[in-house]
Motif scaffolding. Structure first.
Motif, PDB file in Angstrom:
ATOM      1  N   THR A 179      23.419  25.407 -56.796  1.00  0.00           N
ATOM      2  CA  THR A 179      22.527  24.016 -56.210  1.00  0.00           C
ATOM      3  C   THR A 179      22.979  22.977 -57.142  1.00  0.00           C
ATOM      4  O   THR A 179      23.176  22.890 -58.370  1.00  0.00           O
ATOM      5  CB  THR A 179      21.099  24.218 -56.564  1.00  0.00           C
ATOM      6  OG1 THR A 179      20.557  25.171 -55.588  1.00  0.00           O
ATOM      7  CG2 THR A 179      20.348  22.816 -56.076  1.00  0.00           C
ATOM      8  N   LYS A 187      17.307  17.508 -56.891  1.00  0.00           N
ATOM      9  CA  LYS A 187      17.607  18.734 -57.318  1.00  0.00           C
ATOM     10  C   LYS A 187      16.242  19.231 -57.830  1.00  0.00           C
ATOM     11  O   LYS A 187      15.885  20.899 -57.664  1.00  0.00           O
ATOM     12  CB  LYS A 187      18.778  18.749 -58.299  1.00  0.00           C
ATOM     13  CG  LYS A 187      19.166  20.023 -58.604  1.00  0.00           C
ATOM     14  CD  LYS A 187      20.609  20.025 -59.229  1.00  0.00           C
ATOM     15  CE  LYS A 187      20.518  19.619 -60.909  1.00  0.00           C
ATOM     16  NZ  LYS A 187      20.364  18.107 -60.947  1.00  0.00           N
ATOM     17  N   SER A 188      15.519  18.729 -58.851  1.00  0.00           N
ATOM     18  CA  SER A 188      14.345  19.225 -59.631  1.00  0.00           C
ATOM     19  C   SER A 188      13.350  19.599 -58.764  1.00  0.00           C
ATOM     20  O   SER A 188      12.531  20.773 -58.743  1.00  0.00           O
ATOM     21  CB  SER A 188      13.894  18.463 -60.592  1.00  0.00           C
ATOM     22  OG  SER A 188      14.772  18.265 -61.681  1.00  0.00           O
ATOM     23  N   TYR A 190      13.485  20.396 -55.396  1.00  0.00           N
ATOM     24  CA  TYR A 190      14.259  21.629 -54.756  1.00  0.00           C
ATOM     25  C   TYR A 190      13.767  22.979 -55.432  1.00  0.00           C
ATOM     26  O   TYR A 190      13.507  23.831 -55.052  1.00  0.00           O
ATOM     27  CB  TYR A 190      15.594  21.474 -54.465  1.00  0.00           C
ATOM     28  CG  TYR A 190      15.952  22.739 -53.701  1.00  0.00           C
ATOM     29  CD1 TYR A 190      16.234  22.829 -52.218  1.00  0.00           C
ATOM     30  CD2 TYR A 190      16.833  23.707 -54.543  1.00  0.00           C
ATOM     31  CE1 TYR A 190      16.371  24.016 -51.689  1.00  0.00           C
ATOM     32  CE2 TYR A 190      17.276  24.910 -53.626  1.00  0.00           C
ATOM     33  CZ  TYR A 190      17.170  24.941 -52.414  1.00  0.00           C
ATOM     34  OH  TYR A 190      17.960  26.225 -51.731  1.00  0.00           O
ATOM     35  N   GLN A 191      14.011  22.870 -56.872  1.00  0.00           N
ATOM     36  CA  GLN A 191      13.846  23.916 -57.822  1.00  0.00           C
ATOM     37  C   GLN A 191      12.334  24.327 -57.722  1.00  0.00           C
ATOM     38  O   GLN A 191      12.060  25.339 -57.713  1.00  0.00           O
ATOM     39  CB  GLN A 191      14.396  23.426 -59.273  1.00  0.00           C
ATOM     40  CG  GLN A 191      14.428  24.525 -60.139  1.00  0.00           C
ATOM     41  CD  GLN A 191      15.032  24.246 -61.279  1.00  0.00           C
ATOM     42  OE1 GLN A 191      14.610  23.643 -62.024  1.00  0.00           O
ATOM     43  NE2 GLN A 191      16.273  24.774 -61.917  1.00  0.00           N
ATOM     44  N   ASP A 287      18.904  26.015 -65.450  1.00  0.00           N
ATOM     45  CA  ASP A 287      18.680  24.456 -65.027  1.00  0.00           C
ATOM     46  C   ASP A 287      19.866  23.904 -65.836  1.00  0.00           C
ATOM     47  O   ASP A 287      19.731  23.974 -67.056  1.00  0.00           O
ATOM     48  CB  ASP A 287      17.397  24.055 -65.457  1.00  0.00           C
ATOM     49  CG  ASP A 287      17.203  22.617 -65.030  1.00  0.00           C
ATOM     50  OD1 ASP A 287      17.052  22.286 -63.853  1.00  0.00           O
ATOM     51  OD2 ASP A 287      17.358  21.615 -65.930  1.00  0.00           O
ATOM     52  N   GLU A 326      19.857  31.760 -59.668  1.00  0.00           N
ATOM     53  CA  GLU A 326      19.897  30.660 -59.242  1.00  0.00           C
ATOM     54  C   GLU A 326      20.337  29.530 -60.102  1.00  0.00           C
ATOM     55  O   GLU A 326      19.890  29.287 -61.121  1.00  0.00           O
ATOM     56  CB  GLU A 326      18.364  30.252 -58.600  1.00  0.00           C
ATOM     57  CG  GLU A 326      17.962  30.688 -57.417  1.00  0.00           C
ATOM     58  CD  GLU A 326      18.435  30.174 -56.242  1.00  0.00           C
ATOM     59  OE1 GLU A 326      18.789  29.103 -56.396  1.00  0.00           O
ATOM     60  OE2 GLU A 326      17.987  30.714 -55.239  1.00  0.00           O
ATOM     61  N   CYS A 328      21.944  25.963 -61.113  1.00  0.00           N
ATOM     62  CA  CYS A 328      21.835  24.348 -60.710  1.00  0.00           C
ATOM     63  C   CYS A 328      22.478  23.755 -62.028  1.00  0.00           C
ATOM     64  O   CYS A 328      22.714  24.099 -63.147  1.00  0.00           O
ATOM     65  CB  CYS A 328      20.194  24.008 -61.068  1.00  0.00           C
ATOM     66  SG  CYS A 328      19.094  24.736 -59.875  1.00  0.00           S
TER      67      CYS A 328
END
Length: 451
Positions: A179, A187-188, A190-191, A287, A326, A328
């Motif tokens: 991502t 983006k945060s 979505y996380q 992250d 995942e 990011c």
């Protein structure tokens, strides 16, 4: 004015107000009926104007000439089913001989204008059958997820697509994902939707947040392990690699490959094991991956190589052991050092929010869906959360996750804190959290009767 006139004026005014303020309500109340009528009345002429008709069969033309009858008109695709939905219409068409699904896709924009719809997309259901999805309004402007979604193991709804369907994150089908997104791109959020979808499931969440934990540590009650620095992340990833090896040893002992066992019962991953023996699946959320790859000294370079090597191993081998990644970040390219492109090749799912340059978009989609690169750099800054999602199949969609505040995500993680698995391999990295307050603080201004 008559009663009929007054009623008509009120209905028109209500329809206009709903269309402006509540487009979803307008669609359900008025838009569906009007759209169905437009499609049924204009269908043949629209298909003819868009070049989606075929000449009549030769035997029909010959028969018409022999009997002095009018030559049959060109034939459009046959409508098999017309189904209204909460966001638009779904049209299932049977193609005529000589037609192709790409003909429908190429005419999507013309169909959108001709039927006065907001958007038109198409996909092939099977040979000769095409499904055309039409949206009656901008479903991504104010995202409203449906009340009921399909539930499967390791499959969570995270966003809404531009055609009105739900976008799922299916870890069984796409084990690892990347991502990307610039600062303030959504983006945060979505996380957080990912964590919110995974929280009720029987899955262990592992977080690596090198921004001193400001993004993931508020959700700590639902996490089995958390790391807030590159040094801790290196140790945590080594522990996960060790867990992966232990899971493979368990699968090896339980493969049941004797000649009297049917092929379908032979275990090759954790999902083939009996429920009582199946290890808990693990989802690793990283992250800002760049913080793990950057270095300034020789010691940091050795740590960086250790981290990237562990991530590559988990990406290459972790799926069968029930370990999913995942990743990011804002950028994810070769400038982060050796091993990065090898890691990116293992990340099948790609999601890109607003990006600042075309190079970043190429990092996400250049190797799997080149058509999505232009769409990724055209996302406006004011539409936070809008993203392009694609995978190795080459297809891509515009999606937008519903806004989930940090407080909502924290409350959800606290609610399902009892489902947080205790993994012995990760016990040293279990975040230390206090029990949530169950009572409200007394008011500063108490009434005389209760003071």
């Amino acid at each position: 004015m008559t009663v009929f006139t007054v009623t008509l004026v009120l209905v028109v005014a209500a329809a206009g107000l709903l269309r402006w303020r509540r487009p979803a309500w307008y669609w359900l109340a008025f838009g569906v009926a009007l759209a169905v009528l437009r499609v049924l009345i204009r269908y043949r002429s629209v298909m003819d104007a868009c070049g989606l008709t075929v000449p009549p069969a030769r035997w029909r033309s010959a028969l018409a000439r022999t009997t002095n009858r009018p030559i049959p008109e060109p034939r459009p695709p046959r409508i098999r089913r017309l189904r209204p939905t909460r966001t638009g219409l779904v049209l299932r068409l049977k193609l005529r001989p000589g037609q192709d699904v790409f003909d429908i896709a190429a005419a999507s924009d013309r169909l959108r204008h001709s039927f006065s719809m907001f958007g038109v997309t198409s996909r092939e259901v099977r040979s000769g059958v095409v499904e055309v999805r039409m949206t009656g309004y901008d479903v991504l402007k104010r995202v409203q997820m449906p009340a009921e979604t399909e539930s499967r193991p390791m499959r969570v709804p995270v966003a809404l697509r531009e055609d009105g369907s739900v976008h799922y994150r299916d870890y069984r089908a796409v084990p690892h994902a990347l991502t990307l997104g610039a600062t303030e791109s959504g983006k945060s959020v979505y996380q957080r939707n990912l964590v919110a979808g995974l929280a009720p499931l029987g899955v262990a969440l592992v977080g690596i947040d090198c921004k001193q934990g400001v993004e993931l540590f508020p959700l700590a009650r639902r996490f089995s392990a958390l790391a807030d620095s590159p040094d801790t992340a290196a140790e945590l990833l080594d522990a996960l690699v060790g867990r992966m090896a232990d899971v493979y040893r368990l699968i090896r002992t339980q493969q049941r490959i004797t000649v009297d066992v049917p092929d379908a019962e032979i275990a090759a991953d954790i999902w083939d094991l009996p429920d009582e023996l199946r290890p808990t699946p693990v989802v690793i959320l990283v992250d800002e991956v760049a913080e793990l790859a950057l270095y300034a000294t020789k010691e940091e370079e050795r740590r960086r190589d250790r981290i990237i090597t562990a991530l590559v191993r988990l990406a290459q081998l972790g799926r069968a052991a029930g370990i999913y990644l995942e990743i990011c970040g804002q950028r994810f390219g070769s400038e982060l050092g050796k091993g990065i492109t090898m890691l990116r090749a293992q990340l099948t799912g790609r999601t890109a929010h607003r990006l600042n340059d075309e190079t970043s978009a190429n990092m996400a989609f250049g190797d799997i869906a080149p058509d999505a690169v232009l769409a990724a750099i055209q996302i406006p800054a004011e539409l936070r959360g809008l993203a392009i999602a694609g995978d190795a199949s080459g297809g891509w969609h515009r999606i937008r996750a519903p806004h989930t505040s940090l407080r909502q995500a924290v409350n959800l993680c606290n609610r399902y804190a009892d489902r947080t698995p205790d993994l012995p391999e990760l016990a040293a990295f279990r975040p230390a959290v206090t029990a949530p307050d169950t009572a409200l603080a007394p008011s500063a201004k108490a009434s005389p009767a209760t003071a």
